[in-house]
Motif scaffolding. Structure first.
Motif, PDB file in Angstrom:
ATOM      1  N   LEU A 169       1.032  -1.153  -0.173  1.00  0.00           N
ATOM      2  CA  LEU A 169      -0.164   0.085   0.081  1.00  0.00           C
ATOM      3  C   LEU A 169       1.056   1.218   0.040  1.00  0.00           C
ATOM      4  N   THR A 170       2.237   1.049   0.658  1.00  0.00           N
ATOM      5  CA  THR A 170       3.038   2.298   0.772  1.00  0.00           C
ATOM      6  C   THR A 170       3.357   2.785  -0.956  1.00  0.00           C
ATOM      7  N   ILE A 171       3.606   1.813  -1.657  1.00  0.00           N
ATOM      8  CA  ILE A 171       3.847   2.192  -3.073  1.00  0.00           C
ATOM      9  C   ILE A 171       2.842   2.653  -3.836  1.00  0.00           C
ATOM     10  N   TYR A 172       1.527   2.414  -3.482  1.00  0.00           N
ATOM     11  CA  TYR A 172       0.381   2.937  -4.001  1.00  0.00           C
ATOM     12  C   TYR A 172       0.082   4.358  -3.555  1.00  0.00           C
ATOM     13  N   TRP A 173       0.454   4.585  -2.284  1.00  0.00           N
ATOM     14  CA  TRP A 173       0.516   6.221  -2.072  1.00  0.00           C
ATOM     15  C   TRP A 173       1.399   6.824  -2.424  1.00  0.00           C
ATOM     16  N   GLU A 174       2.958   6.311  -2.922  1.00  0.00           N
ATOM     17  CA  GLU A 174       3.748   7.001  -3.199  1.00  0.00           C
ATOM     18  C   GLU A 174       3.416   7.376  -4.917  1.00  0.00           C
ATOM     19  N   LEU A 175       2.665   6.345  -5.410  1.00  0.00           N
ATOM     20  CA  LEU A 175       2.228   6.880  -6.972  1.00  0.00           C
ATOM     21  C   LEU A 175       1.179   7.844  -6.765  1.00  0.00           C
ATOM     22  N   VAL A 176       0.357   7.903  -6.059  1.00  0.00           N
ATOM     23  CA  VAL A 176      -0.770   8.737  -5.834  1.00  0.00           C
ATOM     24  C   VAL A 176      -0.111  10.063  -5.495  1.00  0.00           C
ATOM     25  N   GLY A 177       0.716  10.143  -4.774  1.00  0.00           N
ATOM     26  CA  GLY A 177       1.306  11.326  -4.520  1.00  0.00           C
ATOM     27  C   GLY A 177       2.276  12.050  -5.437  1.00  0.00           C
ATOM     28  N   ALA A 178       2.708  11.022  -6.254  1.00  0.00           N
ATOM     29  CA  ALA A 178       3.733  11.506  -7.229  1.00  0.00           C
ATOM     30  C   ALA A 178       2.902  12.330  -8.303  1.00  0.00           C
ATOM     31  N   LYS A 189      -7.430  13.853   3.805  1.00  0.00           N
ATOM     32  CA  LYS A 189      -7.989  12.553   4.258  1.00  0.00           C
ATOM     33  C   LYS A 189      -9.154  12.236   3.420  1.00  0.00           C
ATOM     34  N   GLN A 190      -9.989  13.200   2.611  1.00  0.00           N
ATOM     35  CA  GLN A 190     -10.889  12.778   1.672  1.00  0.00           C
ATOM     36  C   GLN A 190      -9.861  12.271   0.359  1.00  0.00           C
ATOM     37  N   THR A 191      -9.147  12.967   0.099  1.00  0.00           N
ATOM     38  CA  THR A 191      -8.183  12.352  -1.135  1.00  0.00           C
ATOM     39  C   THR A 191      -7.949  10.827  -1.054  1.00  0.00           C
ATOM     40  N   ARG A 192      -7.539  10.687   0.477  1.00  0.00           N
ATOM     41  CA  ARG A 192      -6.934   9.156   0.574  1.00  0.00           C
ATOM     42  C   ARG A 192      -8.146   8.447   0.797  1.00  0.00           C
ATOM     43  N   ILE A 193      -9.286   8.842   1.022  1.00  0.00           N
ATOM     44  CA  ILE A 193     -10.519   7.854   1.193  1.00  0.00           C
ATOM     45  C   ILE A 193     -10.769   7.573  -0.218  1.00  0.00           C
ATOM     46  N   LYS A 194     -10.968   8.540  -1.198  1.00  0.00           N
ATOM     47  CA  LYS A 194     -11.191   8.253  -2.420  1.00  0.00           C
ATOM     48  C   LYS A 194     -10.468   7.515  -3.064  1.00  0.00           C
ATOM     49  N   ALA A 195      -9.157   7.737  -2.962  1.00  0.00           N
ATOM     50  CA  ALA A 195      -8.016   6.974  -3.695  1.00  0.00           C
ATOM     51  C   ALA A 195      -8.221   5.294  -3.392  1.00  0.00           C
ATOM     52  N   LEU A 196      -8.425   4.949  -1.959  1.00  0.00           N
ATOM     53  CA  LEU A 196      -8.904   3.643  -1.534  1.00  0.00           C
ATOM     54  C   LEU A 196     -10.024   3.168  -2.196  1.00  0.00           C
ATOM     55  N   LEU A 197     -10.954   3.852  -2.290  1.00  0.00           N
ATOM     56  CA  LEU A 197     -12.144   3.347  -2.910  1.00  0.00           C
ATOM     57  C   LEU A 197     -12.092   3.145  -4.185  1.00  0.00           C
TER      58      LEU A 197
END
Length: 224
Positions: A169-178, A189-197
């Motif tokens: 999941l760390t890789i995913y967050w790094e990709l999203v952040g990039a 928080k809203q961005t992270r929730i939507k990204a997970l959904l």
């Protein structure tokens, strides 16, 4: 008494008069000539060699009668394969010398621009990402920033999963952040929730196990 640096300084002054301020730097094997910090020539054994590639190099050799310097110096980063000396008649002709030097400077400048553009298109140059991420994404045929942005973090992560490549999941967050040009921890928080959904929806469509997260657990609890 002859001094090697005397001719160097004379040539430096002459070239500065022709093409604007140039600088020199001792490279042990000789002296480099620079324009706006970009090296376009080399002064070696009392001879000026100009840097040129491709059609410009062919022009210098075939049209002007120049010659290649094929030697290599003790400096591992400096090969003289792409350096050429001009015939004496051109070296003594200010106008011709100016024209060919400007061509060399412009080619070096364009090469520098091309390298910077290529560098900007490298995945490892994005926020949070390294050569590790670049090699990882290459396994799913995502080779540059453009294709990464087109595919998106969700599809990249799912494709890696489908290829049985272990990703966290760390890789995913790094990709999203990039893609958001920010550090993952700065994502709202809203961005992270939507990204997970979005990720779990895509994983379920491919019959892959969804991601479990306390953030999602709280999200579903608050919806009840």
């Amino acid at each position: 008494m002859y001094r090697y640096t005397d001719n160097l300084n004379i040539l430096k002054k002459r070239l500065s008069n022709l093409v604007g301020d140039v600088t020199t730097k001792n490279l042990f094997s000789g002296f480099g000539f620079f324009k706006n910090k970009l090296m376009f020539g080399l002064f070696l054994n009392d001879v000026l060699y100009l840097k040129a590639k491709g059609e410009l190099a062919t022009y210098i050799v075939e049209e002007l009668g120049g010659a290649s310097c094929l030697a290599k110096t003790n400096e591992t980063h400096l090969s003289l394969t792409h350096y050429y000396r001009l015939p004496l008649d051109i070296m003594y002709d200010d106008e011709q010398l100016k024209n060919i030097i400007l061509k060399c400077i412009n080619q070096v400048k364009q090469h520098h621009i091309d390298e910077e553009l290529l560098k900007k298109n490298r995945i490892k140059e994005l926020s949070n990402l390294t050569i590790k991420h670049e090699r990882l994404l290459a396994k799913i045929k995502v080779y540059d920033v453009k294709s990464f942005k087109e595919k998106g973090a969700v599809d990249c992560f799912v494709a890696l999963k489908k290829a049985d490549i272990p990703v966290s999941l760390t890789i995913y967050w790094e990709l999203v952040g990039a893609l958001a040009a920010t550090h993952p921890y700065v994502l709202s928080k809203q961005t992270r929730i939507k990204a997970l959904l979005d990720l779990n929806e895509a994983l379920e469509k491919e019959n892959l196990k969804p991601i479990k997260s306390l953030l999602l657990e709280d999200y579903y609890k608050n919806r009840k």
